[in-house]
Design a protein around this motif. Structure first.
Motif, PDB file in Angstrom:
ATOM      1  N   GLU A 104       0.829  -1.196   0.000  1.00  0.00           N
ATOM      2  CA  GLU A 104       0.000   0.000   0.000  1.00  0.00           C
ATOM      3  C   GLU A 104       0.864   1.247   0.000  1.00  0.00           C
ATOM      4  OE1 GLU A 104      -4.122   0.290   1.889  1.00  0.00           O
ATOM      5  OE2 GLU A 104      -2.859   1.299   3.367  1.00  0.00           O
ATOM      6  N   GLN A 105       0.540   2.165  -0.908  1.00  0.00           N
ATOM      7  CA  GLN A 105       1.221   3.451  -0.980  1.00  0.00           C
ATOM      8  C   GLN A 105       0.217   4.572  -0.783  1.00  0.00           C
ATOM      9  OE1 GLN A 105       3.253   2.250  -4.944  1.00  0.00           O
ATOM     10  NE2 GLN A 105       4.550   3.885  -4.131  1.00  0.00           N
ATOM     11  N   GLU A 106       0.692   5.679  -0.252  1.00  0.00           N
ATOM     12  CA  GLU A 106      -0.160   6.850  -0.054  1.00  0.00           C
ATOM     13  C   GLU A 106       0.364   7.998  -0.901  1.00  0.00           C
ATOM     14  OE1 GLU A 106      -1.405  10.009   3.502  1.00  0.00           O
ATOM     15  OE2 GLU A 106      -0.443   8.094   4.005  1.00  0.00           O
ATOM     16  N   PHE A 107      -0.543   8.613  -1.655  1.00  0.00           N
ATOM     17  CA  PHE A 107      -0.190   9.757  -2.491  1.00  0.00           C
ATOM     18  C   PHE A 107      -1.083  10.934  -2.142  1.00  0.00           C
ATOM     19  CE2 PHE A 107       0.810   5.996  -5.093  1.00  0.00           C
ATOM     20  CZ  PHE A 107       2.149   6.239  -5.384  1.00  0.00           C
ATOM     21  N   LYS A 108      -0.551  12.136  -2.361  1.00  0.00           N
ATOM     22  CA  LYS A 108      -1.342  13.346  -2.204  1.00  0.00           C
ATOM     23  C   LYS A 108      -1.569  13.966  -3.575  1.00  0.00           C
ATOM     24  CE  LYS A 108      -0.156  14.703   2.525  1.00  0.00           C
ATOM     25  NZ  LYS A 108       0.431  15.760   3.386  1.00  0.00           N
ATOM     26  N   ILE A 109      -2.830  14.310  -3.849  1.00  0.00           N
ATOM     27  CA  ILE A 109      -3.146  15.009  -5.085  1.00  0.00           C
ATOM     28  C   ILE A 109      -3.898  16.281  -4.730  1.00  0.00           C
ATOM     29  CG2 ILE A 109      -3.173  12.953  -6.529  1.00  0.00           C
ATOM     30  CD1 ILE A 109      -6.176  12.878  -6.318  1.00  0.00           C
ATOM     31  N   SER A 110      -3.754  17.286  -5.570  1.00  0.00           N
ATOM     32  CA  SER A 110      -4.348  18.589  -5.286  1.00  0.00           C
ATOM     33  C   SER A 110      -5.328  18.983  -6.378  1.00  0.00           C
ATOM     34  CB  SER A 110      -3.266  19.668  -5.169  1.00  0.00           C
ATOM     35  OG  SER A 110      -2.412  19.383  -4.081  1.00  0.00           O
ATOM     36  N   SER A 111      -6.395  19.656  -5.961  1.00  0.00           N
ATOM     37  CA  SER A 111      -7.363  20.224  -6.895  1.00  0.00           C
ATOM     38  C   SER A 111      -7.968  21.458  -6.262  1.00  0.00           C
ATOM     39  CB  SER A 111      -8.460  19.205  -7.221  1.00  0.00           C
ATOM     40  OG  SER A 111      -9.420  19.773  -8.081  1.00  0.00           O
ATOM     41  N   SER A 112      -7.933  22.583  -6.999  1.00  0.00           N
ATOM     42  CA  SER A 112      -8.460  23.861  -6.508  1.00  0.00           C
ATOM     43  C   SER A 112      -7.875  24.234  -5.152  1.00  0.00           C
ATOM     44  CB  SER A 112      -9.994  23.796  -6.422  1.00  0.00           C
ATOM     45  OG  SER A 112     -10.560  23.494  -7.676  1.00  0.00           O
ATOM     46  N   GLY A 113      -6.582  23.929  -4.991  1.00  0.00           N
ATOM     47  CA  GLY A 113      -5.885  24.300  -3.763  1.00  0.00           C
ATOM     48  C   GLY A 113      -6.142  23.391  -2.583  1.00  0.00           C
ATOM     49  N   ILE A 114      -6.871  22.302  -2.766  1.00  0.00           N
ATOM     50  CA  ILE A 114      -7.172  21.364  -1.677  1.00  0.00           C
ATOM     51  C   ILE A 114      -6.400  20.070  -1.908  1.00  0.00           C
ATOM     52  CG2 ILE A 114      -8.984  20.098  -0.461  1.00  0.00           C
ATOM     53  CD1 ILE A 114     -10.964  22.193  -1.447  1.00  0.00           C
ATOM     54  N   ASP A 115      -5.750  19.570  -0.849  1.00  0.00           N
ATOM     55  CA  ASP A 115      -5.016  18.310  -0.930  1.00  0.00           C
ATOM     56  C   ASP A 115      -5.916  17.141  -0.528  1.00  0.00           C
ATOM     57  OD1 ASP A 115      -2.711  19.567  -1.730  1.00  0.00           O
ATOM     58  OD2 ASP A 115      -1.894  19.732   0.307  1.00  0.00           O
ATOM     59  N   TYR A 116      -5.785  16.040  -1.252  1.00  0.00           N
ATOM     60  CA  TYR A 116      -6.537  14.822  -0.966  1.00  0.00           C
ATOM     61  C   TYR A 116      -5.557  13.649  -0.878  1.00  0.00           C
ATOM     62  CZ  TYR A 116     -10.564  17.557  -2.611  1.00  0.00           C
ATOM     63  OH  TYR A 116     -11.522  18.521  -2.797  1.00  0.00           O
ATOM     64  N   GLN A 117      -5.908  12.654  -0.072  1.00  0.00           N
ATOM     65  CA  GLN A 117      -5.097  11.442   0.043  1.00  0.00           C
ATOM     66  C   GLN A 117      -5.680  10.344  -0.831  1.00  0.00           C
ATOM     67  OE1 GLN A 117      -5.240  10.897   4.358  1.00  0.00           O
ATOM     68  NE2 GLN A 117      -3.046  11.216   4.442  1.00  0.00           N
TER      69      GLN A 117
END
Length: 483
Positions: free
Chosen positions: A142-155
């Motif tokens: 299992e890996q965890e990544f952070k992605i951003s959209s409209s200035g908000i980070d999501y896991q």
């Protein structure tokens, strides 16, 4: 295995199911004595006899780490009812599931399950020689990544079965997910499949209304069945399943030992859903992918809900399909003593063989709940149609030197007119193959700034060929390029 997306970090136990059946009739062989051995690499971690009456052996695995023994199997314990006839065997019944507790499935990687059939039909009858089956179970990393959209980070959590993913990115403009994974092409013949799961938060707004995806691997179109977006199984996440089987995998071979994947939401979803209502208050949502492809298979999913709108556990159902020629395909499970496909969590996905485009008829039958069979089966029927346009699996032919032109144009070294004329010439001479696009005939000479950004990113290797081609298709549609 259930749950299918098991990892020791997420679940405390997992059910392992072994089915012994006649492949021609799809009917289980009854009264089977099994010897089950589980290996992690070369290390034996479990070894136990079991007896099962209906041919479907279910064993609960409870992973326990921190074994200090050099021989891992010495830490493993077995619990359950001892069979009265088969020596040293634990009995598996719906009311008494045997347990293996120990260093089994505690780590990511490959486990081998070796199953010997000692006897069948009669628990006292030995086969002339043990029949051995082997299967591989891969516990994902299992890996965890952070992605951003409209200035908000999501896991986003990714479960990978072959090796760690790299360069995981989300493009806010195209809403595409891209990643790379290592792959040794010299051993492609021995790889049955590659697959990954992605757990995407339900509150991730860019994909809120998405139900289906297109994908490319190393610039080549994926089959529709390679991508499945599950919005029901998890209350917090939508799960994007990515899986490529061996026959298709060979088409993506390249020279740098990687698989580069871009997954993009379909602008007009090809997923068709049907609401089915049964007399006992159960509702089902049956969905299918209407894209007919060269794989001659489609993905069919069904989710059952109770009267409160919750997923209905332990449902048993079957289905029948009539293809455009009138041929019938039926699946009601393989256990004669308990008909039906059992769904512990109320959801099922099936790859259906669809030999031709055209109109199909499907009938869903509810057979029971758990061990209880309804007094009368309940039926619902619907028709579905598969499109006649076969998606061709082909690579975009873009010579590498074209990237130089794109980079020079993006840097202002050549003007818009020179860039457009160059692309027109390449398309006309079929040096550069662009999928057919209908021009709107607007005839504007203004090129949007994002096209130039795309050209720069493509020249720098930050986006793939298909993303650059989408920009060129836009210019054709807008009438800026006349191929």
């Amino acid at each position: 295995m259930f749950p299918a997306d098991f990892t020791p970090q997420k679940y405390s136990d997992v059910n392992l199911k072994l089915r012994f059946f006649d492949t021609q009739s799809n009917v289980n062989v009854e009264n089977v004595s099994y010897r089950v051995q589980i290996f992690y690499g070369e290390s034996l971690v479990a070894n136990q006899m079991f007896f099962d009456r209906d041919g479907e052996l279910v064993v609960k695995i409870q992973p326990k780490s921190n074994c200090t023994q050099e021989d891992l199997w010495k830490c493993t314990k077995y619990y359950g009812d001892v069979d009265a006839v088969v020596p040293n065997a634990l009995t598996s019944t719906p009311s008494s599931i045997p347990v293996i507790s120990g260093p089994v499935f505690t780590q990511s990687g490959q486990y081998t399950v070796k199953t010997d059939i000692i006897g069948a039909k009669n628990p006292k009858t030995q086969t002339s020689q043990d029949i051995r089956f082997e299967t591989i179970i891969i516990i994902p990393n299992e890996q965890e990544f952070k992605i951003s959209s409209s200035g908000i980070d999501y896991q986003v959590f990714a479960k990978n079965f072959q090796g760690p993913l790299t360069n995981f990115q989300f493009d806010d403009s195209s809403k595409s997910i891209s990643f790379e994974m290592p792959f040794d092409w010299e051993h492609v013949a021995h790889v049955d499949f590659v697959k990954n799961y992605f757990e995407i938060p339900k509150n991730f707004l860019p994909l809120e209304n998405v139900v289906s995806f297109d994908g490319k691997a190393n610039g080549i179109q994926l089959f529709p069945i390679d991508l499945h977006y599950d919005k029901y199984s998890d209350k917090d996440s939508n799960i994007l399943h990515f899986m490529i089987h061996n026959d298709e995998l060979k088409k993506f071979k390249n020279s740098d030992s990687t698989l580069k994947v871009v997954i993009t939401p379909e602008s007009n979803s090809s997923i068709i859903s049907k609401d089915l209502f049964f007399d006992n208050g159960i509702k089902a949502i049956a969905s299918y992918d209407s894209r007919y492809s060269e794989s001659k298979n489609i993905l069919f999913t069904i989710a059952f809900f109770d009267s409160k709108g919750e997923l209905s556990n332990s449902i048993r159902y079957g289905y029948g399909i009539k293809d455009p020629t009138g041929k019938d395909i039926v699946n009601t499970g393989g256990n004669l003593s308990l008909l039906g496909i059992e769904l512990p969590n109320g959801i099922d996905s099936q790859v259906l063989n669809t030999p031709m485009p055209g109109k199909y008829s499907m009938q869903i039958v509810l057979l029971g709940m758990g061990q209880n069979t309804y007094d009368r089966p309940m039926f619902q029927k619907f028709d579905f149609e598969l499109g006649s346009d076969v998606k061709k699996i082909e690579s975009l032919e873009i010579p590498t030197w074209i990237k130089n032109n794109a980079g020079w144009w993006a840097d202002g070294k050549i003007d818009d007119s020179s860039f457009v004329q160059g692309i027109q010439f390449l398309i006309k001479e079929k040096i550069m193959n662009i999928p057919s696009t209908q021009s709107s005939g607007n005839g504007s000479d203004e090129i949007p700034s994002w096209i130039k950004n795309n050209a720069k990113w493509w020249a720098d290797g930050k986006i793939d060929d298909s993303s650059f081609v989408q920009g060129i298709q836009f210019l054709v549609k807008a009438g800026i390029i006349n191929p």
